[in-house]
Write a protein that holds these residues in place. Structure first.
Motif, short mmCIF file in Angstrom:
data_model
loop_
_atom_site.label_atom_id
_atom_site.label_comp_id
_atom_site.label_asym_id
_atom_site.label_seq_id
_atom_site.Cartn_x
_atom_site.Cartn_y
_atom_site.Cartn_z
N SER A 112 4.32 -0.75 14.01
CA SER A 112 2.90 -0.45 14.01
C SER A 112 2.55 0.33 12.74
O SER A 112 3.34 1.13 12.26
CB SER A 112 2.51 0.35 15.25
OG SER A 112 3.20 1.57 15.26
N PRO A 113 1.36 0.09 12.20
CA PRO A 113 0.96 0.80 10.99
C PRO A 113 0.77 2.29 11.29
O PRO A 113 0.42 2.66 12.40
CB PRO A 113 -0.36 0.15 10.60
CG PRO A 113 -0.66 -0.87 11.62
CD PRO A 113 0.39 -0.87 12.65
N VAL A 114 1.01 3.11 10.29
CA VAL A 114 0.82 4.55 10.44
C VAL A 114 -0.34 5.00 9.56
O VAL A 114 -0.67 4.36 8.57
CB VAL A 114 2.10 5.33 10.07
CG1 VAL A 114 3.22 5.03 11.04
CG2 VAL A 114 2.54 5.03 8.67
N GLY A 115 -0.93 6.10 9.93
CA GLY A 115 -2.06 6.62 9.18
C GLY A 115 -1.68 7.28 7.88
O GLY A 115 -2.45 7.30 6.92
N GLU A 116 -0.49 7.83 7.80
CA GLU A 116 -0.05 8.54 6.60
C GLU A 116 1.26 7.94 6.11
O GLU A 116 2.11 7.57 6.90
CB GLU A 116 0.18 10.02 6.94
CG GLU A 116 -1.01 10.67 7.58
CD GLU A 116 -1.58 11.75 6.71
OE1 GLU A 116 -0.92 12.16 5.76
OE2 GLU A 116 -2.70 12.17 7.01
N PHE A 117 1.40 7.87 4.81
CA PHE A 117 2.63 7.36 4.23
C PHE A 117 3.58 8.53 3.98
O PHE A 117 3.22 9.48 3.29
CB PHE A 117 2.36 6.66 2.89
CG PHE A 117 1.42 5.51 3.00
CD1 PHE A 117 1.72 4.44 3.80
CD2 PHE A 117 0.22 5.51 2.31
CE1 PHE A 117 0.85 3.38 3.92
CE2 PHE A 117 -0.65 4.46 2.41
CZ PHE A 117 -0.33 3.39 3.22
N SER B 237 0.82 -1.22 0.00
CA SER B 237 0.00 0.00 0.00
C SER B 237 0.84 1.26 0.00
O SER B 237 0.54 2.22 0.69
CB SER B 237 -0.96 0.01 1.19
OG SER B 237 -1.82 -1.07 1.11
N GLY B 238 1.90 1.25 -0.75
CA GLY B 238 2.72 2.44 -0.91
C GLY B 238 3.88 2.56 0.07
O GLY B 238 4.59 3.56 0.05
N ASP B 239 4.09 1.58 0.93
CA ASP B 239 5.23 1.63 1.86
C ASP B 239 6.48 1.25 1.06
O ASP B 239 6.83 0.09 0.92
CB ASP B 239 5.00 0.65 3.01
CG ASP B 239 6.09 0.69 4.06
OD1 ASP B 239 7.19 1.23 3.77
OD2 ASP B 239 5.87 0.18 5.17
N THR B 240 7.15 2.28 0.56
CA THR B 240 8.27 2.05 -0.35
C THR B 240 9.45 1.37 0.35
O THR B 240 10.17 0.61 -0.29
CB THR B 240 8.74 3.37 -0.99
OG1 THR B 240 9.08 4.30 0.04
CG2 THR B 240 7.65 3.96 -1.86
N HIS B 241 9.61 1.64 1.63
CA HIS B 241 10.72 1.03 2.36
C HIS B 241 10.51 -0.47 2.52
O HIS B 241 11.43 -1.26 2.30
CB HIS B 241 10.90 1.70 3.72
CG HIS B 241 11.12 3.18 3.60
ND1 HIS B 241 12.26 3.71 3.05
CD2 HIS B 241 10.32 4.22 3.90
CE1 HIS B 241 12.17 5.04 3.03
NE2 HIS B 241 11.00 5.37 3.55
N LEU B 242 9.31 -0.86 2.89
CA LEU B 242 8.99 -2.29 3.01
C LEU B 242 9.04 -2.94 1.63
O LEU B 242 9.51 -4.07 1.49
CB LEU B 242 7.62 -2.50 3.65
CG LEU B 242 7.14 -3.94 3.77
CD1 LEU B 242 8.15 -4.80 4.54
CD2 LEU B 242 5.77 -3.99 4.44
N ALA C 211 5.75 6.72 -4.89
CA ALA C 211 5.26 5.55 -5.62
C ALA C 211 4.46 5.94 -6.84
O ALA C 211 4.31 5.18 -7.77
CB ALA C 211 4.42 4.67 -4.69
N ALA C 212 3.91 7.15 -6.83
CA ALA C 212 3.08 7.60 -7.94
C ALA C 212 3.97 8.00 -9.10
O ALA C 212 4.89 8.78 -8.94
CB ALA C 212 2.21 8.77 -7.51
N GLY C 213 3.69 7.47 -10.25
CA GLY C 213 4.51 7.78 -11.41
C GLY C 213 3.78 8.62 -12.43
O GLY C 213 3.89 8.38 -13.61
#
Length: 172
Positions: free
Chosen positions: A85-90, A31-36, A96-98
């Motif tokens: 823990s998950p965060v509300g904002e990335f 879901s857009g977590d570029t580091h993971l 990730a958006a191209g």
């Protein structure tokens, strides 16, 4: 070309050719977590490197790498440590958006992020990767019937989350 233990340059070529595609898939899965996503791609390529000497037994190394990526993602979701823990904002949502409509991309990534990991994986494989039900079932180690059921339910959850907001973005 026969690939053996000494043919590590063949692996370098494979990794260079497939890493971009694997990264895009990983970004969607996370879901857009570029580091993971980067971690998952590195783990996938590491596993592929370990079995590169036996790769000639695999009919389609690219598809196998995709399967390794999905399974690494699902395993990561199951064994997430208590310290994360998950965060509300990335923080890197725009990275990730191209191109295209950034607001629509962020909305879709956010909605995908609220789905269960297996639901997210089935949607990414079926609709982003354009895989068949059977290929998706193989990648997820599930039956075709389970993939069809999960796809239907995941799409329904995604539609619930997006409501009419998706239509609003599409009309812009």
């Amino acid at each position: 070309m026969r690939q053996g233990r000494g043919d590590r340059s063949g692996f370098r070529e494979f990794a260079a050719a497939r890493s971009g595609h694997l990264y895009r898939s990983a970004c969607l899965l996370t879901s857009g977590d570029t580091h993971l996503a980067e971690d998952l791609v590195q783990e996938t390529l590491g596993r592929m490197y370990l079995l590169w000497g036996r790769i000639s037994r695999i009919d389609n190394p690219a598809a196998y790498a995709q399967k390794v990526l999905v399974r690494a993602f699902l395993t990561h979701r199951r064994r997430r440590s208590a310290g994360e823990s998950p965060v509300g904002e990335f923080p890197d949502a725009g990275a990730a958006a191209g191109g295209g409509d950034a607001a629509l991309r962020i909305t879709l990534l956010d909605a995908l992020g609220r789905l269960a990991p297996k639901d997210r994986a089935v949607l990414v494989l079926r609709y982003w990767e354009d895989r068949s039900v059977e290929e998706t079932a193989d990648a997820m180690n599930a039956s075709s019937a389970a993939v069809r059921t999960r796809t239907t339910r995941a799409l329904a959850r995604l539609r619930e989350q997006l409501g009419c907001s998706l239509a609003e973005f599409a009309e812009r």
